[in-house]
Write a protein that holds these residues in place. Structure first.
Motif, PDB file in Angstrom:
ATOM      1  N   LYS A 104      -2.797  -5.706   6.413  1.00 35.83           N
ATOM      2  CA  LYS A 104      -2.351  -5.270   6.536  1.00 35.83           C
ATOM      3  C   LYS A 104      -2.388  -4.424   5.949  1.00 35.83           C
ATOM      4  N   PRO A 105      -2.590  -2.371   5.465  1.00 39.57           N
ATOM      5  CA  PRO A 105      -2.312  -1.996   4.313  1.00 39.57           C
ATOM      6  C   PRO A 105      -1.019  -1.354   4.263  1.00 39.57           C
ATOM      7  N   ARG A 106      -0.562  -1.566   2.999  1.00 37.32           N
ATOM      8  CA  ARG A 106       1.211  -1.569   2.481  1.00 37.32           C
ATOM      9  C   ARG A 106       0.983   0.754   2.985  1.00 37.32           C
ATOM     10  N   ILE A 107       2.369   0.856   3.525  1.00 34.91           N
ATOM     11  CA  ILE A 107       2.554   2.262   4.035  1.00 34.91           C
ATOM     12  C   ILE A 107       2.940   2.352   2.736  1.00 34.91           C
ATOM     13  N   ALA A 108       3.097   3.659   1.949  1.00 31.32           N
ATOM     14  CA  ALA A 108       4.383   3.765   1.286  1.00 31.32           C
ATOM     15  C   ALA A 108       5.344   5.141   1.776  1.00 31.32           C
ATOM     16  N   THR A 109       6.430   4.036   1.587  1.00 29.98           N
ATOM     17  CA  THR A 109       7.733   5.086   2.316  1.00 29.98           C
ATOM     18  C   THR A 109       8.746   6.232   1.828  1.00 29.98           C
ATOM     19  N   LYS A 110       9.373   6.959   1.818  1.00 31.86           N
ATOM     20  CA  LYS A 110      10.283   7.395   0.456  1.00 31.86           C
ATOM     21  C   LYS A 110      11.619   7.114   1.285  1.00 31.86           C
TER      22      LYS A 110
END
Length: 142
Positions: A104-110
Motif C-alpha cells: 500500500k502506498p504511504r499517505i503522508a499526513t500532517k
C-alpha cells in the motif's frame, strides 16, 4: 504449471527436491527413512513471475534465499515424503501470493495541532533547563 495467482505461475520442472532424514515425529522409523523435503526453486530464472514480484519475494524470503538466487524451503512437519513435499510447495505458493500483493502506498499526513504544541512546549522546557546550567559571567567566576 502451478497456478499461484491469475498472472503468476511456476513451472513444476523448476522445482528440485532432495530428501534427508528429519528430526521430530516418526518413532523408530525416523532414523531409517529420509522424509524431510528440501525444495529448491531458482527465483531469478523463473519465467512465470513478474520482476516486481521477484523483488518482493527476495525481501520476504530472507535467509531462505541463497547467494545463487535459489529459494530453499525445508519441510519436515509430517512423517511422509509426500506430505512434506506438498507442504514445501504450499509454503512456496504462500510466499509468492504474499509477494504478489503490491504494498500500500504511504499517505503522508500532517502532524496534528496538539502534537506541534507539545513539541514546542518540550523545546521551551528543555531550553529553560539548559539556561539554568549556563555560567553567568562575574558571578560564577572565581
Amino acid at each position: 504449471m502451478i497456478r499461484v495467482t491469475d498472472r503468476i505461475a511456476i513451472d513444476e520442472n523448476d522445482l528440485t527436491f532432495t530428501f534427508v532424514q528429519a528430526s521430530g515425529p516418526g518413532g523408530q522409523n525416523v532414523n531409517k527413512v529420509a522424509t524431510a523435503a528440501a525444495l529448491r526453486w531458482p527465483l531469478w530464472a523463473a519465467n512465470g513471475v513478474p520482476w516486481d514480484v521477484k523483488m518482493r519475494v527476495a525481501g520476504l524470503a530472507g535467509r531462505r534465499l541463497t547467494q545463487d538466487g535459489e529459494i530453499v524451503i525445508v519441510a519436515q512437519r509430517f512423517r511422509t515424503q509426500e506430505r512434506n513435499r506438498a507442504d514445501a510447495i504450499e509454503r512456496l505458493v504462500g510466499l509468492l501470493r504474499e509477494a504478489a500483493e503490491p504494498p500500500k502506498p504511504r499517505i503522508a499526513t500532517k502532524p496534528t495541532y496538539a502534537s506541534r504544541v507539545r513539541r514546542v512546549d518540550d523545546k521551551a522546557r528543555r531550553g529553560a533547563v539548559k539556561r539554568t546550567r549556563r555560567v553567568v559571567p562575574g558571578i560564577d567566576e572565581e
